[in-house]
Design a protein around this motif. Sequence first.
Motif, short mmCIF file in Angstrom:
data_model
loop_
_atom_site.label_atom_id
_atom_site.label_comp_id
_atom_site.label_asym_id
_atom_site.label_seq_id
_atom_site.Cartn_x
_atom_site.Cartn_y
_atom_site.Cartn_z
N LEU A 78 0.85 -1.19 0.00
CA LEU A 78 0.00 0.00 0.00
C LEU A 78 0.89 1.24 0.00
N SER A 79 0.35 2.35 -0.49
CA SER A 79 1.09 3.61 -0.41
C SER A 79 1.22 4.01 1.06
N GLN A 80 2.20 4.89 1.33
CA GLN A 80 2.39 5.30 2.71
C GLN A 80 1.16 5.98 3.29
N SER A 81 0.48 6.80 2.49
CA SER A 81 -0.73 7.46 2.99
C SER A 81 -1.83 6.46 3.28
N SER A 82 -1.93 5.41 2.44
CA SER A 82 -2.94 4.37 2.67
C SER A 82 -2.64 3.58 3.93
N ARG A 83 -1.35 3.31 4.17
CA ARG A 83 -0.96 2.56 5.37
C ARG A 83 -1.29 3.35 6.62
N LEU A 84 -0.92 4.62 6.65
CA LEU A 84 -1.23 5.45 7.81
C LEU A 84 -2.73 5.64 7.97
N GLY A 85 -3.43 5.76 6.83
CA GLY A 85 -4.89 5.90 6.88
C GLY A 85 -5.54 4.67 7.48
N ALA A 86 -5.07 3.47 7.10
CA ALA A 86 -5.62 2.23 7.66
C ALA A 86 -5.40 2.18 9.16
N LEU A 87 -4.19 2.52 9.59
CA LEU A 87 -3.90 2.51 11.03
C LEU A 87 -4.78 3.49 11.78
N ASN A 88 -4.94 4.69 11.25
CA ASN A 88 -5.74 5.71 11.93
C ASN A 88 -7.21 5.32 12.01
N LYS A 89 -7.73 4.69 10.97
CA LYS A 89 -9.13 4.23 11.00
C LYS A 89 -9.32 3.15 12.05
N PHE A 90 -8.34 2.25 12.15
CA PHE A 90 -8.43 1.18 13.15
C PHE A 90 -8.28 1.75 14.56
N LYS A 91 -7.30 2.62 14.74
CA LYS A 91 -7.11 3.23 16.06
C LYS A 91 -8.32 4.06 16.47
N GLY A 92 -8.90 4.76 15.49
CA GLY A 92 -10.04 5.63 15.80
C GLY A 92 -11.34 4.89 15.99
N GLY A 93 -11.38 3.61 15.63
CA GLY A 93 -12.58 2.81 15.85
C GLY A 93 -13.56 2.80 14.70
N SER A 94 -13.24 3.49 13.59
CA SER A 94 -14.16 3.45 12.46
C SER A 94 -14.09 2.12 11.72
N ARG A 95 -13.01 1.36 11.95
CA ARG A 95 -12.90 -0.02 11.48
C ARG A 95 -12.54 -0.90 12.67
N GLU A 96 -13.31 -1.97 12.86
CA GLU A 96 -13.08 -2.83 14.02
C GLU A 96 -12.03 -3.90 13.76
N ILE A 97 -11.74 -4.18 12.48
CA ILE A 97 -10.86 -5.29 12.14
C ILE A 97 -9.73 -4.79 11.24
N LEU A 98 -8.49 -5.07 11.65
CA LEU A 98 -7.32 -4.77 10.84
C LEU A 98 -6.74 -6.09 10.36
N VAL A 99 -6.66 -6.27 9.03
CA VAL A 99 -6.06 -7.48 8.46
C VAL A 99 -4.67 -7.09 7.98
N ALA A 100 -3.64 -7.75 8.52
CA ALA A 100 -2.29 -7.23 8.31
C ALA A 100 -1.27 -8.34 8.11
N THR A 101 -0.22 -7.99 7.36
CA THR A 101 0.98 -8.82 7.34
C THR A 101 1.81 -8.44 8.57
N ASP A 102 3.02 -8.97 8.66
CA ASP A 102 3.84 -8.70 9.84
C ASP A 102 4.38 -7.29 9.89
N VAL A 103 4.01 -6.45 8.93
CA VAL A 103 4.35 -5.04 9.01
C VAL A 103 3.70 -4.42 10.26
N ALA A 104 2.62 -5.04 10.77
CA ALA A 104 1.95 -4.54 11.97
C ALA A 104 2.30 -5.32 13.22
N ALA A 105 3.24 -6.26 13.11
CA ALA A 105 3.51 -7.15 14.25
C ALA A 105 4.41 -6.51 15.30
#
Length: 479
Positions: free
Chosen positions: A330-357
Amino acid sequence: MSGAKRQKTAHDAPAKRQKAEASASQASPDPPTEEESATLDVASSADAADAPEEPKTFKELGIVDSLCEACESLNYKHPTSIQAKSIPVALQGRDVIGLAETGSGKTAAFALPILQALLEKPQPLFGLVLAPTRELAAQIGQSFEALGALISLRCAVIVGGLDMVPQAIALGKKPHIIVATPGRLVDHLEKTKGFSLRSLKYLVMDEADRLLDMDFGPSIDKILKFIPRERRTYLFSATLSSKVESLQRASLRDPVRVSVSSSKYQTVSTLLQHYIFVPHKRKDTYLIYLVNEFAGKSIIIFTRTVFETQRIAILLRTLGFGAIPLHGQLSQSSRLGALNKFKGGSREILVATDVAARGLDIPAVDVVLNLDLPQDSKTYIHRVGRTARAGKSGIAISIVTQYDVEIYQRIEAALGKQLETYPTEKEEVMAFQSRVEEAQRETRVEMKAFLESKDKKGKGKGKTAGPKRRRDNMDEEEG
């Protein structure tokens, strides 16, 4: 699946899950391994009996009032174990090797001594922090800015995947602290006119074991040639591998080793760990069953490849779950956007490779699901460490198929215990089968379009998207 079914599952969870969340697994602490290095271990068993009671405030550690106020504003009420042990040593001007489990507060452990030294002798380009991933670098940068808000700290985050020109401008403004990924920092040291680290006073290598696992060793070697020998160096890691020991000998001077982990592969006592043994062809069905079991909770699902991350995110969305993917393509903005949505609670599920481990501080993760087991036990520890942080409880469940038995046995051996089976009823699981099969068909169509789109973009980029560029910009591809 019906909304009524999901609502019922979220609010009237089976007794087995309530029981699981109410208790915590007990890890058997193993004695620390003996190190051949000549470092002083302030947490060794020989000193344990005489060790003084840990300070209860940052002021007692020797932190000045302005930084204590910053800690208070960030709700850092009491020092964690790694902070209590490493900060006094760092304030004495010693090099530090900090070994602590993930989620233990390592960032403040190295940030506070650096900021205190900066207050005493202000100068630009004072400290450099190296991190293995863009997300962790951004998070460390935010922590420095928050802790240094009262002292007008200037911090620059330098990572791959973004335009080098704005980064060069930021470096030209002489920030006090630079947080960087190794590949991109080398690019600037070699190509950005006027940028030098010859006045650097502090070097931090965070998640050092992963820096080396990701083949950043050559970049780190180059960076060490660009910075002065007379400096303070902090090396922080969750584990002490042979590679990390080699790095410590090459870059630290008479370091103090500070350890708060009682074993090489330790998980916190508030973490419940389970596994489910399933046929490989039923992995998706069991996954959807588990996601439905924990509906309403914050969940991270770990997969092994970018393809599978994208596929599972689409599958979950097709079934009505709020899921978002996070992976290195994903682009850097998409990666940060995904994290922020998950942290903010607008998405309950984060599906990730070990980049999030590793390293990411997402405070409210309730459940970790390993759809694919990692290839090594160390990565397993970091994955499950995304939950049960800061004293909270959490649950980690691994889906094990007939092809994963050997890997799973290695993980249990590293943990030093056998995990309990997560209780399921086959009839309840198979009730999802027909809906999952329908969603799989829809997902295959979307994945085909996704892959075709990716191929077109790759051809448009030509050779610039090759292995060299991906390695320099980190994590561009996993699996």
